[in-house]
Design a protein around this motif. Structure first.
Motif, PDB file in Angstrom:
ATOM      1  N   ASN A   1       0.878  -1.322   0.038  1.00 20.39           N
ATOM      2  CA  ASN A   1      -0.124   0.089  -0.005  1.00 20.39           C
ATOM      3  C   ASN A   1       0.995   1.371   0.021  1.00 20.39           C
ATOM      4  OD1 ASN A   1       0.875  -0.302   2.607  1.00 20.39           O
ATOM      5  ND2 ASN A   1      -0.899   0.549   3.489  1.00 20.39           N
ATOM      6  N   ASP A   2       0.203   2.318  -0.043  1.00 20.56           N
ATOM      7  CA  ASP A   2       0.934   3.759  -0.077  1.00 20.56           C
ATOM      8  C   ASP A   2       1.320   4.117   1.274  1.00 20.56           C
ATOM      9  OD1 ASP A   2       0.866   3.856  -2.789  1.00 20.56           O
ATOM     10  OD2 ASP A   2      -1.305   4.834  -2.953  1.00 20.56           O
ATOM     11  N   TYR A   3       2.646   4.927   1.308  1.00 21.59           N
ATOM     12  CA  TYR A   3       3.024   5.312   2.635  1.00 21.59           C
ATOM     13  C   TYR A   3       2.285   6.503   2.780  1.00 21.59           C
ATOM     14  CZ  TYR A   3       6.141   7.840   5.705  1.00 21.59           C
ATOM     15  OH  TYR A   3       6.922   8.531   6.573  1.00 21.59           O
ATOM     16  N   VAL A   4       1.974   6.795   4.425  1.00 24.99           N
ATOM     17  CA  VAL A   4       1.508   8.034   4.840  1.00 24.99           C
ATOM     18  C   VAL A   4       2.459   8.402   5.802  1.00 24.99           C
ATOM     19  CG1 VAL A   4      -1.214   7.363   4.325  1.00 24.99           C
ATOM     20  CG2 VAL A   4       0.156   6.660   6.630  1.00 24.99           C
ATOM     21  N   PRO A   5       2.650   9.781   5.760  1.00 26.89           N
ATOM     22  CA  PRO A   5       3.647  10.487   6.641  1.00 26.89           C
ATOM     23  C   PRO A   5       3.376   9.779   8.210  1.00 26.89           C
ATOM     24  CG  PRO A   5       2.568  12.004   5.395  1.00 26.89           C
ATOM     25  CD  PRO A   5       2.214  10.812   5.082  1.00 26.89           C
ATOM     26  N   GLY A   6       4.633   9.381   8.901  1.00 31.57           N
ATOM     27  CA  GLY A   6       4.604   9.147  10.320  1.00 31.57           C
ATOM     28  C   GLY A   6       4.220   7.646  10.418  1.00 31.57           C
TER      29      GLY A   6
ATOM     30  N   TRP B   1       4.372   3.355  10.382  1.00 30.16           N
ATOM     31  CA  TRP B   1       5.368   2.319  10.569  1.00 30.16           C
ATOM     32  C   TRP B   1       5.087   1.227   9.196  1.00 30.16           C
ATOM     33  CZ3 TRP B   1       2.969   4.549  14.568  1.00 30.16           C
ATOM     34  CH2 TRP B   1       3.770   4.776  15.652  1.00 30.16           C
ATOM     35  N   PHE B   2       6.196   0.526   9.012  1.00 26.91           N
ATOM     36  CA  PHE B   2       6.045  -0.374   8.041  1.00 26.91           C
ATOM     37  C   PHE B   2       5.820  -1.823   8.676  1.00 26.91           C
ATOM     38  CE2 PHE B   2       7.549  -3.716   4.968  1.00 26.91           C
ATOM     39  CZ  PHE B   2       6.609  -3.290   3.929  1.00 26.91           C
ATOM     40  N   ASP B   3       4.729  -2.594   8.695  1.00 24.53           N
ATOM     41  CA  ASP B   3       4.581  -3.632   9.142  1.00 24.53           C
ATOM     42  C   ASP B   3       5.288  -4.777   8.390  1.00 24.53           C
ATOM     43  OD1 ASP B   3       3.582  -6.341   9.949  1.00 24.53           O
ATOM     44  OD2 ASP B   3       1.608  -5.317  10.921  1.00 24.53           O
ATOM     45  N   ILE B   4       6.231  -5.574   8.713  1.00 26.46           N
ATOM     46  CA  ILE B   4       7.081  -6.397   8.034  1.00 26.46           C
ATOM     47  C   ILE B   4       6.145  -7.634   7.867  1.00 26.46           C
ATOM     48  CG2 ILE B   4       8.917  -8.039   8.258  1.00 26.46           C
ATOM     49  CD1 ILE B   4      10.471  -5.805   9.496  1.00 26.46           C
TER      50      ILE B   4
ATOM     51  N   GLU C   1       2.890  -8.142   7.738  1.00 27.54           N
ATOM     52  CA  GLU C   1       1.736  -7.810   6.786  1.00 27.54           C
ATOM     53  C   GLU C   1       2.064  -7.310   5.461  1.00 27.54           C
ATOM     54  OE1 GLU C   1      -1.377  -8.768   7.246  1.00 27.54           O
ATOM     55  OE2 GLU C   1      -0.734  -9.527   9.201  1.00 27.54           O
ATOM     56  N   GLY C   2       3.417  -6.603   5.310  1.00 26.70           N
ATOM     57  CA  GLY C   2       3.970  -6.192   4.297  1.00 26.70           C
ATOM     58  C   GLY C   2       3.173  -4.687   3.796  1.00 26.70           C
ATOM     59  N   LEU C   3       2.647  -4.191   4.921  1.00 24.64           N
ATOM     60  CA  LEU C   3       1.826  -2.885   4.660  1.00 24.64           C
ATOM     61  C   LEU C   3       2.634  -1.678   5.501  1.00 24.64           C
ATOM     62  CD1 LEU C   3      -1.671  -4.564   4.851  1.00 24.64           C
ATOM     63  CD2 LEU C   3      -0.616  -3.524   2.817  1.00 24.64           C
ATOM     64  N   TYR C   4       2.079  -0.471   5.194  1.00 28.24           N
ATOM     65  CA  TYR C   4       2.219   0.827   6.213  1.00 28.24           C
ATOM     66  C   TYR C   4       1.251   0.695   6.802  1.00 28.24           C
ATOM     67  CZ  TYR C   4       6.258   2.091   2.998  1.00 28.24           C
ATOM     68  OH  TYR C   4       7.368   2.167   1.996  1.00 28.24           O
ATOM     69  N   THR C   5       1.372   1.146   8.288  1.00 24.42           N
ATOM     70  CA  THR C   5       0.462   1.325   9.047  1.00 24.42           C
ATOM     71  C   THR C   5       0.222   2.525   9.948  1.00 24.42           C
ATOM     72  OG1 THR C   5      -1.087   0.151  10.783  1.00 24.42           O
ATOM     73  CG2 THR C   5       1.386  -0.326  10.597  1.00 24.42           C
ATOM     74  N   PRO C   6      -0.624   3.532  10.229  1.00 28.46           N
ATOM     75  CA  PRO C   6      -0.536   4.592  10.939  1.00 28.46           C
ATOM     76  C   PRO C   6      -0.263   4.248  12.604  1.00 28.46           C
ATOM     77  CG  PRO C   6      -2.833   4.381  10.250  1.00 28.46           C
ATOM     78  CD  PRO C   6      -1.821   3.289   9.405  1.00 28.46           C
TER      79      PRO C   6
ATOM     80  N   THR D   1       6.981  -7.373  17.177  1.00 29.76           N
ATOM     81  CA  THR D   1       8.229  -6.887  17.016  1.00 29.76           C
ATOM     82  C   THR D   1       8.639  -6.436  15.579  1.00 29.76           C
ATOM     83  OG1 THR D   1       9.208  -8.931  17.201  1.00 29.76           O
ATOM     84  CG2 THR D   1       9.068  -7.516  19.184  1.00 29.76           C
ATOM     85  N   GLY D   2       7.770  -7.340  14.640  1.00 31.54           N
ATOM     86  CA  GLY D   2       8.069  -7.287  13.157  1.00 31.54           C
ATOM     87  C   GLY D   2       7.650  -6.088  12.485  1.00 31.54           C
ATOM     88  N   VAL D   3       8.338  -4.981  12.712  1.00 28.99           N
ATOM     89  CA  VAL D   3       7.905  -3.600  12.262  1.00 28.99           C
ATOM     90  C   VAL D   3       9.173  -2.583  12.012  1.00 28.99           C
ATOM     91  CG1 VAL D   3       7.654  -2.620  14.736  1.00 28.99           C
ATOM     92  CG2 VAL D   3       6.462  -1.603  12.620  1.00 28.99           C
ATOM     93  N   MET D   4       9.199  -1.907  10.998  1.00 32.82           N
ATOM     94  CA  MET D   4      10.366  -0.942  10.829  1.00 32.82           C
ATOM     95  C   MET D   4       9.779   0.077  11.624  1.00 32.82           C
ATOM     96  SD  MET D   4      11.611  -1.016   6.881  1.00 32.82           S
ATOM     97  CE  MET D   4      11.899  -2.705   5.952  1.00 32.82           C
ATOM     98  N   SER D   5      10.921   1.020  12.066  1.00 27.22           N
ATOM     99  CA  SER D   5      10.928   2.272  12.610  1.00 27.22           C
ATOM    100  C   SER D   5      10.304   3.077  11.769  1.00 27.22           C
ATOM    101  CB  SER D   5      12.169   2.797  13.280  1.00 27.22           C
ATOM    102  OG  SER D   5      12.919   3.090  12.008  1.00 27.22           O
ATOM    103  N   ARG D   6       9.688   4.263  12.379  1.00 23.50           N
ATOM    104  CA  ARG D   6       9.099   5.357  11.489  1.00 23.50           C
ATOM    105  C   ARG D   6      10.220   5.948  10.286  1.00 23.50           C
ATOM    106  NH1 ARG D   6       5.715   8.713  15.867  1.00 23.50           N
ATOM    107  NH2 ARG D   6       3.541   8.144  15.326  1.00 23.50           N
ATOM    108  N   GLU D   7      11.415   6.063  10.962  1.00 24.76           N
ATOM    109  CA  GLU D   7      12.435   6.635   9.937  1.00 24.76           C
ATOM    110  C   GLU D   7      12.869   5.588   8.910  1.00 24.76           C
ATOM    111  OE1 GLU D   7      16.783   8.616  10.559  1.00 24.76           O
ATOM    112  OE2 GLU D   7      16.425   7.086  11.941  1.00 24.76           O
ATOM    113  N   CYS D   8      12.913   4.508   9.394  1.00 24.92           N
ATOM    114  CA  CYS D   8      13.159   3.425   8.116  1.00 24.92           C
ATOM    115  C   CYS D   8      12.249   3.104   7.420  1.00 24.92           C
ATOM    116  CB  CYS D   8      13.445   1.783   8.807  1.00 24.92           C
ATOM    117  SG  CYS D   8      15.138   1.932   9.764  1.00 24.92           S
TER     118      CYS D   8
END
Length: 241
Positions: free
Chosen positions: A155-160, A162-165, A167-172, A178-185
């Motif tokens: 899906n598309d990124y929205v500011p702020g 996280w990326f859920d590893i 699910e393979g999705l950006y989530t607000p 723990t399978g998540v990228m930081s906001r910066e990453c």
């Protein structure tokens, strides 16, 4: 023996006997293939093919296939195009080693995959010619490789976000696991996915950011493909970049 013509990118080699080697290539005609290369180390030093079989080197060849032999052979093999920077720049050769090892570990299919091959072939030329932004190239490579391995962001990124590893999705909302990228990453992943390779110097990352993002991408790849854990050249990348 049946002959055929093709292009390939060198992924890995193994010494075989005193003067031969087994070369693993990603090819346009048959995905990943192994080739027996005889007489690659000539005692006189003349006519040696060894220089052709370095990580990520592009070759054109006429191959030979036999129903009686498991490995293919070359009737003729040569450099596909002259490399101006890759063999002589330690940063680029280090990245080539990493890229080749990632592809060797992760790509096992012996069927043609034109989109993947075209991407890898283009990466060789892009890295060789690149003047600025080299330090980000391996990160861009991993981000875009996920497209061809079937698990790029869905899906598309929205500011702020996280990326859920998993699910393979950006989530607000930050996932509980723990399978998540930081906001910066997550933002870096978005930037790299959207970036033209020729504009990589526009993505300003310091060394700690590159290391953190590389680690996050290895977790992401590892969730889908266990073989990424066997990649040894990651350590060298962390030291150089």
């Amino acid at each position: 023996m049946k002959s055929y013509k093709g292009r390939g990118v060198v992924l890995h080699t193994l010494k075989y006997g005193d003067s031969s080697l087994v070369a693993y290539l990603l090819t346009d005609v048959g995905g990943r293939r192994s080739y027996m290369v005889q007489g690659v180390r000539s005692r006189s030093g003349r006519g040696s093919k060894l220089a052709l079989f370095q990580p990520m080197f592009p070759v054109e060849f006429e191959g030979l296939e036999s129903s009686k032999q498991q490995m293919h052979r070359f009737r003729e093999v040569r450099a596909a195009f002259p490399l101006q920077g890759l063999p002589f720049d330690v940063r680029k050769s280090t990245m080539a080693l990493f890229m080749a090892e990632v592809l060797y570990r992760l790509v096992r299919e012996s069927e043609p995959n034109e989109p993947l091959f075209d991407f890898v072939w283009g990466c060789v030329g892009a890295l060789d010619a690149m003047q600025e932004g080299v330090a980000n190239f391996h990160l861009w490579f991993l981000a875009h490789l996920s497209r061809f391995l079937g698990f790029c962001p869905g899906n598309d990124y929205v500011p702020g976000a996280w990326f859920d590893i998993r699910e393979g999705l950006y989530t607000p909302v930050q996932p509980a696991h723990t399978g998540v990228m930081s906001r910066e990453c997550s933002a870096i992943l978005r930037d790299l996915m959207a970036c033209d390779v020729r504009l990589l110097s526009d993505i300003g990352l310091n060394r700690s950011q590159r290391v953190e993002f590389l680690n996050a991408m290895l977790v992401y790849f590892g969730y889908h493909l266990d073989a990424i854990s066997a990649v040894q050249s990651v350590r060298i990348l962390r030291e150089v970049f």
